[in-house]
Structure formats: structure tokens, C-alpha cells
Enzyme design. Sequence first.
Site, short mmCIF file in Angstrom:
data_model
loop_
_atom_site.label_atom_id
_atom_site.label_comp_id
_atom_site.label_asym_id
_atom_site.label_seq_id
_atom_site.Cartn_x
_atom_site.Cartn_y
_atom_site.Cartn_z
N LYS A 131 0.87 -1.20 0.00
CA LYS A 131 0.00 0.00 0.00
C LYS A 131 0.90 1.23 0.00
CE LYS A 131 -4.56 0.73 0.34
NZ LYS A 131 -5.66 -0.14 -0.11
N ASP A 171 -7.18 4.23 -4.49
CA ASP A 171 -7.79 4.09 -3.16
C ASP A 171 -8.41 5.47 -2.89
OD1 ASP A 171 -7.68 2.04 -0.65
OD2 ASP A 171 -7.57 4.10 0.10
N GLY A 242 -20.38 6.76 3.15
CA GLY A 242 -19.52 7.12 2.04
C GLY A 242 -20.35 7.42 0.80
N PHE A 243 -19.73 7.96 -0.22
CA PHE A 243 -20.38 8.05 -1.54
C PHE A 243 -19.33 8.20 -2.64
CE2 PHE A 243 -20.34 12.51 -0.29
CZ PHE A 243 -20.07 13.22 -1.46
N GLY A 244 -18.22 7.46 -2.47
CA GLY A 244 -17.22 7.39 -3.54
C GLY A 244 -17.50 6.20 -4.43
N VAL A 246 -16.72 3.14 -4.10
CA VAL A 246 -17.15 1.93 -3.40
C VAL A 246 -18.64 1.99 -3.10
CG1 VAL A 246 -16.85 0.52 -1.34
CG2 VAL A 246 -14.85 1.56 -2.43
N TRP A 248 -20.87 3.82 -4.44
CA TRP A 248 -21.64 3.85 -5.70
C TRP A 248 -21.87 2.44 -6.22
CZ3 TRP A 248 -19.14 2.81 -10.63
CH2 TRP A 248 -20.00 2.95 -11.72
N1 LIG Z 1 -7.66 0.04 -2.70
C1 LIG Z 1 -7.77 -1.18 -2.88
C2 LIG Z 1 -7.61 -1.81 -4.24
C3 LIG Z 1 -6.18 -2.14 -4.43
C4 LIG Z 1 -5.87 -2.69 -5.81
O1 LIG Z 1 -6.78 -2.77 -6.67
O2 LIG Z 1 -4.71 -3.07 -5.99
C5 LIG Z 1 -7.99 -2.07 -1.70
O3 LIG Z 1 -8.04 -3.32 -1.85
O4 LIG Z 1 -8.11 -1.51 -0.57
#
Ligand SMILES: N=C(CCC(=O)O)C(=O)O
Length: 452
Positions: A131, A171, A242-244, A246, A248
Site C-alpha cells: 500500500k 484508493d 460514504g459516496f465514492g 465503493v 456507488w
Molecule cells: N484500494 C484497494 C484496491 C487495491 C488494488 O486494486 O490493488 C484495496 O483493496 O483496498
Amino acid sequence: MEQYNVEQKIQDFIADIEARNPNEPEFLQAVKEVAVTVIPFIAAHSQYDGKKLLERMAEPERTIIFRVPWVDDSGEIQVNRGFRIQMNSAIGPYKGGIRFHPTVNLSVLKFLAFEQTFKNSLTTLPMGGGKGGADFDPQGKSDMEIMRFCQAFMTELCKHIGPETDVPAGDIGVGAREIGYLFGQYKKIRNEFTGVLTGKGLAYGGSLIRPEATGYGVVYFCEQMLKTIGQDIKGKTFAVSGFGNVAWGVVKKVTELGGKVLTISGPDGYIYDEDGISGDKIDYLLQLRASGNNRAEDYATKYPSAKFFAGKRPWEVKCDVAIPAATQNELYLEDAEMLVANGVICVTEAANMPSTLDAINYFLDNKVLFSPGKASNAGGVATSGLEMTQNSIRLNWSSEEVDMRLKEIMIGIHKACSDYGKDKDGYVNYVKGANIAGFVKVAEAMLAQGVV
Ligand SMILES: N=C(CCC(=O)O)C(=O)O
């Protein structure tokens, strides 16, 4: 091993982690949640005992921290801090998102990278855990400032990543636009056109369904959870935060399967729409995000059926299913108590570690179906893995093909969690199941590869 030895092992492990990682509360929270479930499993399986496997998993293979200087539109020089945590590559190249947000620091990214290791293992695809990100705040920045920051960030990061080494993605704060700018800079510097990032646009190697994938996967997992008690998505009410991207995807798939989403939320508060968030309202969520603002109130302004609750979280709303899809530690013990009192039957995490440990334990003690994000939000990284596959074979699958494979993967993750997490009464402890199932594949690979 007798119980008191196991308890002592857990306490000793946690004490060591706390000593080695001072002032990293989010990372310690993520490691503790895994430790209390995996250490008893290790103690009961001699092939894993005494090999310092969890100790090694809780120590990044590499931590890269770097300066990101850039120039804003007024000509002022800005300085941000960039990170990439290369946590574990036992089962594949490091794989995980990039987060741009002012709250980004070493602790947050180490927790995310640690969880990503178990999450990626659960997908069964060949992806290690990583990450990255920066303490850069995209809110209020111009398109040109976003581009210049992404270019400055990738100028350093490109020295440490590659399609067989480390494959970042989006992310919080890193969407399709940012991935495009990051990819362009990587290609310019390294003179390589590869699958080094996922979440790419369709014109240059992206996969259909990737934008919706995390949210779709959450709902597929939730559907499997409800099936264990003879229930289904159809006719159920959902509280979503949330409303990004994810949220959506969650709203889109829940509505498609006959559920009713009552809430979405932003940093300013949440909206309650008694008619349900469906039809053009779902696309409005994306317009809201695309406009760069993160005010949930704007939704209530546009749709009279919705009421806005400033400064509140949506967990006070009576619902059948709660789906926290905003960010870490957004659902506290008091929220869990309210949800249980209002009769919630299922909590499916969509964000990374959105529930506090107290909230999780309250759900488990009350036999609420509860799944951790590392299991139920794995659809995003799984579809990133499918994007990597398509890049490798230089072919694009149809959206139906990708969606079918995504659903299969989520059903597989649910089965793995059930196999390791079901107790004698038939109740599935998904936290225990996900942590052990994620641990086993990584542990087997680490044992085979020696002490490296
Ligand atoms: N932000 C993501 C996706 C990471 C990715 O697609 O490599 C996650 O799994 O938290």
C-alpha cells in the site's frame, strides 16, 4: 497447547508489536485483530508453530518514504510526504492501492498494507500485500495541480515498482484521473508500457467492471452471508456510508438485486432517502464525486425525498444491513449498539477496517453476521488481479466475463471464511475465518521460501 499458554503467547506477541511500532494506533489495531484469531490456530498446527510467521508478516519487507516537492497554481512550492509499504511478496508481487489524503501517515499505510496481505491471499490470485500514498489533499486542487502532484509522486515511486515487482492502484483520493497521470509519468520515465498500475482507463489496458468492482463484490459477499440464514438481498433495507466509487458500486448492485439503500454519507453528515437511492440518483452520486466536492448535503438539496443530518453518522437509521464504505474507524461501539437495538441482521464492511475492535466484538457477541473488509471488500483488488491477467494475455474480457469471475471469487472467499470460521452452533465468525484462511496460503509460501 493449553489455553493459558496461548493467551500468554498472544499477550507477548502484542507487547512486542507495541514496542516495535510506537505511536502507530491504526497498525496495532489491524495486527491485534489478526493476532487474537491466528495465534491460537498456529499453536494448534505444529507446522506453523515456532517459525515466527506472524512476526514476519507484521514487519514490512520494505518501507519507502520520500519527499514529494511540487509547484501549485500560484507558483508556490509545496512539499508532501510519499510512502510505499512493500509488506509481503511471498505469494506474488506487492499489490495494493495508493491513498492521497491529509490523514495518510506511516501507521495508516502499514495497517492498510498488512490487511492487504490477507485480503489478496483470500482472492487466491498471485498478489502480495502492499500500500502507498501521500499526505496530499486533492480537495480543492485544480486538475493541473493534481497532474503535477501525481507526476512528482511517480518520479520517485517509479524507481521501486514494476509489473513483476509492485503494482499499485487507486484508493481514497486516487481515481481514474490520478491513475492516468501516474501511468503517464511512469511510462515517460521508464519508457515501458506495462501493467504496472491497475484501475487504468479502457483505452490503455484497463478492465471493464473495475470501477464498480469493490462495491459489487461487497454485495456478492453480503448475499452469501444472508443465504446462511435463509435470507436474500431482495426486500432488505441498507444503511450505507460514504459516496465514492465503493459506495456507488454498492448502491448500484443492491438496487439491481431488489434491495433498498436508505443512506449515504460524507464528512459533513448523512442523507436519509425514504424512497431509496435508485435510478438517476445513483448516477448523481458519481456526478457529486466527479465535481470534486464531498458534501452529502448536496444530495438532499437536489432530491426533496431526502433529509440531511449534519455531523451525524448513518448508523442511527433502522435497517436490515449496514455497509460501512467510507474509511477506517467510522463505526464505533455506540453505533454497533444502536444498529443491534434497531434489529440489524448483517454488517458487511466495504471500507478498510471501518469498525473499531469494540464494535466488532459487540456484533460477534450478539451473533450479528459481520464480515471484515479484508474479506468482503476484496472484489476491488480481485478485479485488479483480473486486469493484470488480461494485460498479460493482451486481451480484454467482456463485462459479463469479468463480473462472473468476480462473483466466483467472492463466493470462494465466503466459503474459505466459512470453512475456517464456522463454530459448533453454525454461526460463522468471518473475522476468524478470513484471518486464518488468508494466513494459511501466505504461511505455506513463506515456509517454502526459507527465512528471507
Ligand atoms: N484500494 C484497494 C484496491 C487495491 C488494488 O486494486 O490493488 C484495496 O483493496 O483496498
